[in-house]
Design an enzyme around this catalytic site. Structure first.
Site, mmCIF file in Angstrom:
data_model
loop_
_atom_site.group_PDB
_atom_site.id
_atom_site.type_symbol
_atom_site.label_atom_id
_atom_site.label_comp_id
_atom_site.label_asym_id
_atom_site.label_seq_id
_atom_site.Cartn_x
_atom_site.Cartn_y
_atom_site.Cartn_z
ATOM 1 N N ASN A 208 1.282 -8.178 -12.684
ATOM 2 C CA ASN A 208 1.565 -6.802 -13.095
ATOM 3 C C ASN A 208 2.848 -6.755 -13.925
ATOM 4 O O ASN A 208 3.483 -7.781 -14.148
ATOM 5 C CB ASN A 208 1.645 -5.878 -11.874
ATOM 6 N N ASP A 277 -1.908 -6.690 -5.051
ATOM 7 C CA ASP A 277 -2.702 -6.295 -3.890
ATOM 8 C C ASP A 277 -3.892 -7.226 -3.676
ATOM 9 O O ASP A 277 -4.376 -7.364 -2.567
ATOM 10 C CB ASP A 277 -3.181 -4.849 -4.063
ATOM 11 N N LYS A 335 2.583 5.975 3.135
ATOM 12 C CA LYS A 335 2.964 4.557 3.273
ATOM 13 C C LYS A 335 4.098 4.382 4.276
ATOM 14 O O LYS A 335 4.094 3.437 5.062
ATOM 15 C CB LYS A 335 3.419 3.987 1.925
ATOM 16 N N LYS A 339 3.161 2.052 7.295
ATOM 17 C CA LYS A 339 3.797 0.729 7.349
ATOM 18 C C LYS A 339 4.990 0.701 8.307
ATOM 19 O O LYS A 339 5.672 -0.294 8.413
ATOM 20 C CB LYS A 339 4.230 0.304 5.942
HETATM 21 O O1 C5P Z 1 0.856 -0.055 -0.529
HETATM 22 P P1 C5P Z 1 1.731 -0.387 -1.669
HETATM 23 O O2 C5P Z 1 1.459 -1.759 -2.231
HETATM 24 O O3 C5P Z 1 1.768 0.610 -2.769
HETATM 25 O O4 C5P Z 1 3.198 -0.389 -1.013
HETATM 26 C C1 C5P Z 1 4.306 -0.713 -1.738
HETATM 27 C C2 C5P Z 1 5.327 -1.353 -0.847
HETATM 28 O O5 C5P Z 1 4.719 -2.359 -0.030
HETATM 29 C C3 C5P Z 1 6.386 -2.078 -1.634
HETATM 30 O O6 C5P Z 1 7.601 -1.962 -0.947
HETATM 31 C C4 C5P Z 1 5.847 -3.498 -1.693
HETATM 32 O O7 C5P Z 1 6.893 -4.442 -1.873
HETATM 33 C C5 C5P Z 1 5.180 -3.653 -0.358
HETATM 34 N N1 C5P Z 1 3.986 -4.528 -0.363
HETATM 35 C C6 C5P Z 1 3.970 -5.695 0.396
HETATM 36 N N2 C5P Z 1 2.868 -6.492 0.422
HETATM 37 C C7 C5P Z 1 1.777 -6.179 -0.284
HETATM 38 C C8 C5P Z 1 1.771 -5.009 -1.064
HETATM 39 C C9 C5P Z 1 2.907 -4.219 -1.088
HETATM 40 O O8 C5P Z 1 4.982 -6.002 1.033
HETATM 41 N N3 C5P Z 1 0.734 -6.966 -0.259
#
Ligand code: C5P
Length: 401
Positions: A208, A277, A335, A339
């Protein structure tokens, strides 16, 4: 970042004096009010007018000046300083300061100041390694004077070795560190930054637009506040801030491993990385050949590192980032809850002046209890400071429990 800070920049006579002009620019751009003092020999290399024009303040060259002596120039300058930088500092100036000699405007003002003094030496390698010089530096260090060591390289005198003035950016960084109160002293903070790369075959990957700028700004700012900083970084074109422990990773799986191996040492984890992702279901060992008009890639979800941290029994203070293009706040709040985070920084990446690959950002910070704080458009360095301000206040009550 240096708004309302009074900085004295002492310039002594070395060929590197021209680099003090660049340092002055960095200081004034950051908002500092800079007063330049030049020794007589410094004026042989750069004219006072250059410094005067760029600092928008009179340049001090004489100890006995009829105008500034109305207020005893060297004392009023020394008193008002938040920081005193000498760059470049010759062996002569360092020797004089170490020996308590005050026979010109620069040495007299250094002697009279109670501000922190930051010295950036520049000299020939044989002077730099001379035991007399070494003794002087040692003595000053013991007395609390700060040093930005010179670099090794080609010196103006033709020699190659140690003695080249540190880069203006490094002196600037040391100046900011000297002016920052150590509110995070004793903490270990892990920051993740940049994108991850998910390989498809030996030459291709899915990734990305993350540049790592926000994470690197956070790592630098946390380090300046006195914390130990572990920076787990995906592939980016940035140099790690000084004093930060850099762990380079490529894929999300590698980032997860690096984070999990070190989380036990950390009191705070800031996840600014844009972790991919999804990754390719399989990685081809050989380069995928161009054959049909269409190629289907099967992707599988990557582990969510942050969510995994949120489930830990001994959970550090957790800060996440949410990069969204629509329904920013609702998405970020979701989130934060899902999380199990303490704070989340939501930024709208659909705007050209915020988010990926630019130097500025605008964000809203959401907290666990529903409070939020607005951060209007500002540089990523400023936003890093705001985020750390919030971490410092939110985190301390937890520490006392
Ligand atoms: O769910 P999303 O990817 O949008 O969430 C963003 C947050 O989660 C960021 O702080 C990112 O560093 C973390 N993240 C992670 N592992 C992933 C995807 C996102 O730690 N696989």
């Amino acid at each position: 970042m240096l708004e309302r800070k009074q900085v004295i920049l002492g310039v002594s006579g070395g060929i590197a004096a021209y680099k003090a002009v660049q340092l002055l620019r960095l200081l004034t751009k950051a908002g500092a009010d800079v007063h330049v003092i030049m020794t007589r020999s410094a004026q042989e290399f750069v004219t006072p007018l250059t410094f005067q024009t760029l600092s928008a303040n009179p340049v001090h060259t004489e100890l006995f000046n009829l105008i500034s002596e109305q207020q005893i120039g060297h004392i009023s300058l020394a008193d008002r300083a938040d920081l005193f930088i000498i760059a470049p500092a010759t062996a002569n100036i360092i020797g004089k300061v170490a020996g308590g000699i005050a026979d010109d405007m620069l040495t007299t003002t250094v002697m009279a100041t109670k501000a922190k003094v930051l010295i950036a030496p520049a000299m020939n390698v044989n002077m730099y390694t001379n035991p007399i010089y070494r003794d002087n530096e040692e003595r000053l260090r013991r007395l609390g004077y700060l040093f930005v060591p010179p670099e090794t390289g080609e010196l103006a005198c033709g020699w190659i070795g140690e003695g080249k003035l540190a880069a203006p950016e490094s002196i600037f960084e040391a100046a900011m560190a000297a002016l920052t109160s150590k509110t995070l002293n004793g903490q270990t903070i892990m920051v993740t930054a940049g994108p991850t790369r998910e390989e498809i075959d030996p030459v291709r990957f899915v990734s990305n637009h993350s540049s790592g700028k926000m994470g690197y700004a956070l790592a630098g700012a946390a380090r300046r506040r006195g914390s130990r900083v572990i920076l787990v970084s995906g592939p980016v074109g940035l140099t790690a801030p000084p004093g930060v422990e850099l762990v380079r990773v490529e894929s999300a799986a590698e980032m997860r491993e690096a984070v999990m191996a070190r989380v036990g040492e950390c009191s705070v984890v800031i996840k600014a990385a844009a972790v991919a992702d999804y990754r390719s279901v399989e990685r081809s060992e050989t380069k995928i050949k161009k054959q049909n008009d269409e190629l289907t890639l099967r992707l599988v979800k990557n582990p969510d590192i942050l969510a995994e941290l949120g489930r830990l029994e001994q959970r550090p203070f957790l800060v996440g980032f949410a990069a969204e293009t629509d329904s920013l706040e609702a998405g970020a709040a979701k989130k934060l809850a899902e999380k199990n985070l303490d704070m989340i920084v939501a930024n709208d990446v659909s705007q050209p002046d915020a988010g990926f690959n630019v130097d500025t950002n605008r964000a809203r910070i959401l907290f666990r209890d529903g409070r939020s704080a607005e951060c209007p458009l500002m540089s990523k360095n400023e936003l890093a400071d705001r985020i750390l301000d919030h971490i410092t206040t939110e985190f301390s009550p937890r520490r006392e429990r």
